[in-house]
Design an enzyme around this catalytic site. Sequence first.
Site, PDB file in Angstrom:
ATOM      1  N   HIS A  31     -33.846  31.197  55.381  1.00 57.75           N
ATOM      2  CA  HIS A  31     -35.235  31.588  55.204  1.00 57.75           C
ATOM      3  C   HIS A  31     -35.395  32.306  53.868  1.00 57.75           C
ATOM      4  O   HIS A  31     -34.483  32.992  53.396  1.00 57.75           O
ATOM      5  CB  HIS A  31     -35.654  32.574  56.293  1.00 57.75           C
ATOM      6  N   CYS A  52     -37.490  28.833  50.840  1.00 63.14           N
ATOM      7  CA  CYS A  52     -38.800  28.960  50.226  1.00 63.14           C
ATOM      8  C   CYS A  52     -39.402  30.319  50.517  1.00 63.14           C
ATOM      9  O   CYS A  52     -38.927  31.060  51.361  1.00 63.14           O
ATOM     10  CB  CYS A  52     -39.745  27.860  50.683  1.00 63.14           C
TER      11      CYS A  52
END
Length: 301
Positions: free
Chosen positions: A97, A159
């Site tokens: 993440h 991202c």
Amino acid sequence: MVNGGTVEGRGTTRRALCVGINRFAHMPEHLWLRGCVNDAEDYRALLTGPYGFAPEEVTVLTDDAATRTAVLGALRDLVTAASVGEADHLVVTMSSHGTQVVDTTGDEGDRVDEAFATSDLEQDGERWSRDTLILDDELRALFARVPERVLLDVVLDTCHSGSGLELLPTATRRPRFLPPPEPAHGARSARPARVPPVPPTTPAGPAGPVRSSGGEGSRHVLLAACRSDETASDALFAGRYSGACTHFLVETLRDDPQASRGEVLRRVRERLAADRFYQRPQLDAPEAALAVPWGRRYRLG
């Protein structure tokens, strides 16, 4: 790096770190990912296969082993090996993440820093604890210590963007973005989808790669999974999860390790678009790096 399917230059010494995190010790399971560990293993197989790395040259950290302390320690080991002449090609791949925290140094225009979530990620009140994240500033500082003579290839399949989530079918695709528990002060919308270890970039055209504006004095090459306004996907392929960018990147490099970096980027983008993934990987590199195969040295100046 590759020459007719073999390693280019017998004297090349290499080190690689492949990080993949699906599970987060202090996070509920609905925030976990499914393909990041597979990403790390796929990169290890790629490096020890057509790219000629010895198994002992590749370190893999996944899930519980991929704490902030462990990942930063492994990154420092790579930089040290390069600094003392024990490695002239470094590869770093990181899948997890991404998120945001408040910028405390004043170097971010929107007052937020991008960060890579490690497996020991914890909440600190209404924000993520900085002691359980790796900030973009920390990566920049580490990678800046890599000597110019050393080639550094970085792949980030993570991202920091929350936009476009409605485009992802949640049953088989999920974004690799972990929103802050409370919106970071000053962040008006979801933002950058990568942690840049190299200087700021300028686009080379509407669909073209992103190239370093720092000139030709750096051998750092970054391939990021998506643009700053997009989201990187964790997705199912033939019954197995992986990062969408990683899946097509590894597939492309295995099919044709002689393809130039620019050509690899084009093919990966085409395959993602054909499979209806709404992300466009970006390549951040000196101009000379685009015309030679991934992992291959290029001439400076």
